[in-house]
Design a protein around this motif. Structure first.
Motif, mmCIF file in Angstrom:
data_model
loop_
_atom_site.group_PDB
_atom_site.id
_atom_site.type_symbol
_atom_site.label_atom_id
_atom_site.label_comp_id
_atom_site.label_asym_id
_atom_site.label_seq_id
_atom_site.Cartn_x
_atom_site.Cartn_y
_atom_site.Cartn_z
ATOM 1 N N SER A 183 -3.153 5.609 -5.605
ATOM 2 C CA SER A 183 -3.724 5.914 -4.294
ATOM 3 C C SER A 183 -5.094 5.288 -4.056
ATOM 4 O O SER A 183 -5.533 5.183 -2.909
ATOM 5 N N ALA A 185 1.287 3.701 -3.208
ATOM 6 C CA ALA A 185 0.765 5.049 -2.995
ATOM 7 C C ALA A 185 1.848 6.086 -3.293
ATOM 8 O O ALA A 185 1.562 7.178 -3.806
ATOM 9 N N HIS A 220 0.838 -1.215 0.000
ATOM 10 C CA HIS A 220 0.000 0.000 0.000
ATOM 11 C C HIS A 220 0.866 1.255 0.000
ATOM 12 O O HIS A 220 0.654 2.179 -0.802
ATOM 13 N N GLN A 280 -7.053 2.474 -3.353
ATOM 14 C CA GLN A 280 -6.781 1.103 -2.958
ATOM 15 C C GLN A 280 -7.890 0.549 -2.070
ATOM 16 O O GLN A 280 -8.503 1.276 -1.277
#
Length: 594
Positions: free
Chosen positions: A229, A224, A220, A231
Motif C-alpha cells: 500500500s 495494493a 497501483h 506507493q
C-alpha cells in the motif's frame, strides 16, 4: 530531494511499464543514497537486466561493489544461473546414490521455465527475508522487470505460502517443488516485509502518456490488493516547456503530455508525485545518473542554428509490411525491451494487413498489454485476443480435471486439483495458449505482440523444453512438428526486433538477437521506433538527442540488422485504425500537421 527519497525505508521497489526509465531512476536513487553515506545494495529482478550497462561494468549473480561509487553494491538476479544453482541443490545429494536413469529424469523435470521462475523467486525472497547477504546494507533497491512480470513476482510469496500451507501437489511441478517446502519460513518473512509500509516503498514510474499512466493506475490497484500500500508516483521524461517555443513537433508533444497529466487516473491522484524532465543526454554513466534527479542540469552544448531535417533515405515500415504480406499467411512476432512500442507497431502491421483483405489474428503474450486501447475499435478481417494468464490457467485446470481427472477416484481428483493450484500451472497454461496461436499461422496471419524481453525468453525456454521432451519421446525417424520448429523456420515465422535509437535499448536488442540465434531463431528485421532523428526538429534538446540517435542507427544498419526500418516520433499518439494505417504507410507529414 524527490518525494520518493524522503525518509526512505529499507526496501524500495521501482516498477512500471517497460521503457519508462525504471532502471535509470533506480540507479540514480541508489547513487544519491550512497553519496549520502548509506550502504546500498541495488538489485535487478529483470530477466533482461541492463543495470551493468548503465554503470559500465559486469555485475551478474553475485553481489559486487560498484568501484566508482563508495557505499554502493549491485546484484543482478540471473534466472538461468539461479535455476542451475537450484537444480544443483536438489540433484546434488542424490547424484551417485540413485540410478543414473532416475537422476536424469529428475534433471528433465527441472529443465523448464517453471524451475527458472521458482529459482529466481527463491533468490528474491531471500533478499527480503534479511539474510546474511543484505544485513550490512541500509537500503536494498529493486529495479524490477516490466509491470506484468513484476506483479507476478510480488504476488508469488503469498501464492507459494498459501500453496505450501495447503499441502503441495504431485504432478505438474513435482521436480521444481522439491526444494520449496524448506523455504516456508523465508516466504512468510518475505510476505511480511512486502506488506510493511515502514520497511517497503513501491515507486510507480510512468511517462507523460495516457497508456503508461493507465498502466501505473492498474499496477497501483493490483499491488495494493495484495498488501503493498505504500506507493509513490514518478512521471519521467517530461519535455521542458522552453523546448516547444519554435518547434511544432515539440509543441505537439508538450500538448500531449499536458493533456495526459490533466486526465491523471483517479487511482493515482492521492499518491505523492515527482516529475523528472527529459534530458538531452543518454542515461548511461555516473555523471548522467547524478544529473537525472536534479531539477536543473548543466546547459545543452550549442549545435548551430540549422534545424535537423530527418532521415529522408531511411527504410520505412511500409517496405517491411510489403515483405510480410507476400506469402499470404505466417507468424509475425514483435520482440524487444519494454516500452519500445511493440504493441503499437504490432497493431499497425495487423491493421495494414487486414486493410489489404488478408485474414489477421492480432494477439499478445504480454500480461500488461492492452491492444484494445491502441486499436480503439473493430475492423474487418481482424480478430484480436490476449493470452490472459488467469483465463488460460483456469481453462487449463478445467481441461486437466475433465480429462486426466475423469479417470480418478474422489481422493485422486482432490490431489490433482490441489496440484493444479500451484502457481507453476500458469506457466504451463500460457505456453499452451502460445502454442495454439503459433499453429493458427499456417492458414492466416498471426501478429504477436510479445512480452518484454526477459519474460519472452522464459516463454521460449518453455517452448524449447517442450521440443526436447517431444524429440526424446518420439521414435527415431518419426516426423513431428513442435512450436519451436515453426519459430525456427524463416518461411513460417518473421521476428521483428523493436528498439529505440538509444544506447541501452540497442544493446539489449543485440543481446536478444544473440539469445534468439542460440535458440536457432534468426530475426527477420529491426525496427527503430519513436525516432527523433527521423523527424524534422528545431528544439535544441531534441536536436541533441537526434544527433546521438544517428550514431546508434548507423550501428544497427552496419552491425546488427539484415533489414531495418525507422518510424519517426509522431506528434499524436497512433491510436485508432486511421492513425495506425498512417504509421504503417509512413504518412508522417499528415500526422505532424494533425
Amino acid at each position: 530531494m524527490m518525494n520518493f527519497l524522503h525518509n526512505p525505508p529499507r526496501f524500495l521497489f521501482f516498477t512500471g511499464k517497460g521503457g519508462v526509465g525504471k532502471t535509470s531512476i533506480a540507479c540514480a536513487a541508489a547513487v544519491q543514497l550512497a553519496d549520502a553515506g548509506k550502504q546500498v545494495l541495488l538489485v535487478s529482478t529483470d530477466p533482461a537486466s541492463n543495470v551493468g550497462q548503465v554503470f559500465g561494468l559486469s555485475i551478474g549473480n553475485q553481489v559486487v561493489a560498484v568501484p566508482a561509487v563508495s557505499n554502493l553494491s549491485a546484484l543482478e538476479i540471473d534466472p538461468p544461473a539461479a535455476a542451475q544453482a537450484y537444480r544443483d541443490r536438489i540433484v546434488g545429494p542424490v547424484r551417485g546414490v540413485l540410478p543414473d536413469a532416475v537422476v536424469k529424469g529428475i534433471e528433465e523435470q527441472l529443465s523448464g521455465a517453471c524451475t527458472t521462475e521458482i529459482a529466481a523467486f527463491d533468490e528474491f525472497t531471500a533478499l527480503l527475508a534479511d539474510d546474511a547477504a543484505t544485513r550490512g546494507f541500509d537500503h536494498v533497491i529493486f529495479d524490477t522487470a516490466p509491470t506484468g512480470h513484476t506483479i507476478r513476482l510480488l504476488s508469488l510469496p503469498g501464492a507459494w505460502s498459501g500453496f505450501l500451507e495447503a499441502g503441495q501437489g504431485d504432478a505438474s511441478c513435482l521436480g521444481p517443488l522439491a526444494g520449496l517446502d524448506k523455504q516456508r519460513t523465508q516466504y512468510q518473512a518475505a510476505v511480511a516485509a512486502l506488506q510493511d509500509g515502514a520497511r517497503t516503498r513501491l515507486v510507480l514510474v510512468a511517462r507523460g502518456q495516457g497508456a503508461t499512466l493507465r498502466e501505473a493506475a492498474r499496477t497501483h490497484e493490483e499491488l495494493a490488493a495484495i498488501g503493498l500500500s505504500r506507493q509513490y508516483l514518478v512521471i519521467n521524461g517530461l519535455l521542458p516547456e522552453s523546448e516547444a517555443a519554435h518547434d511544432p513537433l515539440a509543441a505537439a508533444v508538450l500538448r500531449r503530455e499536458r493533456a495526459a497529466l490533466a486526465n491523471l487516473p483517479a487511482a493515482l491522484r492521492e499518491l505523492p508525485v515527482d516529475n523528472i524532465a527529459l534530458k538531452a543526454f543518454n542515461l548511461v554513466g555516473l555523471e548522467a545518473l547524478r544529473q537525472l534527479l536534479q531539477a536543473e542540469v548543466s546547459g545543452i552544448t550549442p549545435i548551430g542554428s540549422e534545424p535537423h531535417i530527418g532521415l529522408p533515405d531511411a527504410p520505412t515500415l511500409s517496405t517491411l509490411v510489403d515483405g510480410i504480406a507476400a506469402p499470404g499467411h505466417g507468424l509475425v512476432m514483435l520482440m524487444g525491451k519494454g516500452g519500445v512500442g511493440k504493441t503499437t507497431l504490432a497493431a499497425a502491421i495487423a491493421v495494414e494487413l487486414a486493410a489489404r483483405g488478408l485474414p489477421v489474428h492480432l494477439t499478445t503474450s504480454d500480461p500488461a498489454a492492452h491492444l484494445s486501447e491502441t486499436l480503439a475499435g473493430e475492423l474487418p478481417n481482424l480478430a484480436v485476443s490476449r493470452i490472459d494468464p488467469h483465463a488460460a490457467t483456469e481453462a487449463y485446470r478445467a481441461h486437466v480435471m475433465a480429462t486426466k481427472g475423469a479417470a480418478l477416484d474422489e481422493a485422486g481428483r482432490a490431489l490433482l486439483a490441489e496440484d493444479l493450484r500451484s502457481p507453476c500451472t500458469e506457466e504451463i497454461a500460457v505456453f499452451q495458449a502460445f502454442s495454439r496461436a503459433i499453429r493458427e499461422s499456417g492458414r492466416q496471419f498471426v501478429v504477436m505482440d510479445t512480452a518484454p524481453t526477459g519474460h519472452t525468453l522464459l516463454l521460449l525456454d518453455a517452448t524449447g523444453a517442450y521440443h526436447r521432451d517431444v524429440a526424446r519421446q518420439m521414435a527415431t525417424g518419426s516426423h513431428f512438428t513442435t512450436p519451436m520448429m515453426q519459430l525456427q523456420d524463416p518461411a513460417r515465422t518473421k521476428v521483428l526486433i523493436v528498439t529505440l535509437a538509444e544506447t541501452t535499448p540497442v544493446l539489449e536488442a543485440a543481446h536478444l538477437q544473440d539469445d534468439l540465434r542460440r535458440a536457432g531463431i534468426e530475426p527477420w528485421a529491426w525496427v527503430v521506433n519513436n525516432c527523433i532523428a527521423a523527424a524534422p526538429v528545431a528544439s535544441p534538446l531534441l536536436r541533441r538527442r537526434a544527433d546521438s540517435e544517428l550514431r546508434e542507427i548507423d550501428g544497427i544498419r552496419s552491425r546488427h540488422a539484415q533489414r531495418w526500418a525507422v518510424v519517426p516520433l509522431l506528434a499524436n499518439e497512433p491510436v485508432g485504425a486511421a492513425r495506425l494505417r498512417a504509421l504503417a504507410n509512413c504518412e508522417h507529414t499528415a500526422e505532424l500537421r494533425g
